[in-house]
Design a protein around this motif. Structure first.
Motif, PDB file in Angstrom:
ATOM      1  N   TYR A   1       0.782  12.657   7.959  1.00  0.00           N
ATOM      2  CA  TYR A   1      -0.098  11.530   7.633  1.00  0.00           C
ATOM      3  C   TYR A   1      -1.555  11.923   7.836  1.00  0.00           C
ATOM      4  O   TYR A   1      -2.415  11.650   6.978  1.00  0.00           O
TER       5      TYR A   1
ATOM      6  N   LEU B   1       5.202   6.049   3.051  1.00  0.00           N
ATOM      7  CA  LEU B   1       5.649   6.404   4.394  1.00  0.00           C
ATOM      8  C   LEU B   1       7.053   6.979   4.370  1.00  0.00           C
ATOM      9  O   LEU B   1       7.359   7.953   5.069  1.00  0.00           O
TER      10      LEU B   1
ATOM     11  N   GLN C   1      -0.122   3.431  10.452  1.00  0.00           N
ATOM     12  CA  GLN C   1      -0.084   4.355  11.584  1.00  0.00           C
ATOM     13  C   GLN C   1       0.791   3.830  12.724  1.00  0.00           C
ATOM     14  O   GLN C   1       1.372   4.615  13.477  1.00  0.00           O
TER      15      GLN C   1
END
Length: 358
Positions: free
Chosen positions: A9, A74, A25
């Motif tokens: 990420y 994600l 996050q």
């Protein structure tokens, strides 16, 4: 040492490919916990030993939120970091495979067809990542409960995304009370994480871009090729939508984006129900080669009007190539007057930021 989800990420943020999002996050530690567990060496020999359950096994993840919040991003990033037998597939495509496998299993006269189907999956993967879970019919609702229970019991790690919280799956569906144990299973065995970001990243991929091209020539195709590559990264698959016994095949689909020609979608005897099913799955539609409309293609024109109405109400982003500008697409013949609303909607759907409220 393999890259962690957090590292992957951070790399995307530093490269400028994405902006750092605190909500996204917040999910990374849970994904990394699963990655670490799956990447650990097997304690026993053989594939079955690899899949043996462990008391330290973390829960899977049910990642849900509005469209374009970064759920698929994600999931894709997480899957690439996992060093274990894995499968990442769109939920609709997965269920189509399950129906086919059940059909084949029943030919063997097995007493319970779901058991060998589940065993085949657990023998081949340790991680099953399912994108955009939706339950739309009673058949799927009855299958997934037992299938997921068997997979979880056999040690398969499940990570899934959805636009709905588990409690809202199959809401209002026929015999939904029979589906409630599956919802309880999801809430018990998976960590339910909501992405509450107000930013629609998928819509944002088209922000500031031209999305309507006329005429539908080689230049238009080149521009649309660029949009498609940006949306999918060059990855695509076939997806079949089933409505009232009919099948609509989207031959080019990935992560909620679909690409088709006018004749693929409007040249066949489809109706509002088919287009509603499409809009439930597709968040960005690229529609190519829309011709001039008239009495000569009246039925196709009617379907096109219905399609645009459905996409408009669903907030589906549209990129399109056509023979002419919206106000000049349908100039004569029955239906041309009614098309004025469609032309207006097509123009509105070109505006930057359109659909973000949906």
């Amino acid at each position: 040492m393999a890259e962690t989800v957090q590292q992957a990420y951070t790399k995307l943020v530093k490269s400028g490919a994405i902006d750092a999002d605190p909500v996204q996050q917040s999910v990374l530690p849970a994904l990394d916990k699963i990655r670490t567990y799956l990447s650990a060496p097997a304690t026993n020999s053989g594939l079955r030993g690899l899949f043996s359950k462990s008391e330290a096994a973390p829960k899977g993840i049910y990642l849900w939120g509005g469209v374009g919040r970064g759920k698929s991003l994600l999931m894709d990033m997480f899957v690439t970091t996992v060093d274990a037998p894995k499968r990442r597939v769109h939920f609709h495509a997965f269920m189509q495979e399950i129906h086919t496998a059940l059909h084949e299993a029943r030919k063997t006269e097995v007493s319970d067809a779901i058991v060998p189907v589940a065993k085949a999956i657990s023998a081949s993967v340790r991680l099953l990542a399912l994108d955009e879970m939706q339950i739309n019919d009673i058949t799927d609702a009855m299958i997934v409960g037992r299938l997921f229970a068997l997979l979880l019991a056999d040690g398969v790690m499940l990570v899934t995304t959805s636009n709905r919280t588990p409690d809202d799956l199959y809401k209002g569906g026929l015999n939904r009370d029979l589906f409630l144990p599956f919802i309880a299973l999801l809430n018990e065995r998976l960590m339910v994480c909501e992405l509450v970001s107000t930013i629609d990243y998928r819509q944002g991929q088209l922000a500031g871009q031209q999305v309507y091209f006329s005429p539908a020539n080689a230049a238009a195709r080149t521009n649309i090729d660029g949009i498609w590559t940006d949306l999918t990264g060059g990855v695509e698959q076939e997806l079949t939508l089933k409505v009232k016994g009919r099948e609509t095949i989207l031959r080019r689909f990935h992560n909620g984006a679909a690409r088709a020609t006018f004749w693929d979608i409007c040249g066949k005897p489809l109706g509002a129900a088919d287009y509603l099913a499409l809009a439930e799955v597709v968040r960005v539609l690229i529609l190519e080669d829309v011709p001039r409309l008239s009495r000569n293609n009246y039925n196709e024109a009617k379907r096109f009007v219905t399609l645009i109405d459905v996409l408009y109400e669903a907030g589906t982003r549209l990129a399109m190539s056509a023979a002419d500008q919206p106000t000049r697409l349908y100039l004569e013949g029955s239906g041309s007057f009614e098309f004025e609303r469609t032309a207006s909607r097509l123009q509105e759907m070109q505006s930057d930021g359109w659909g973000e409220k949906a």
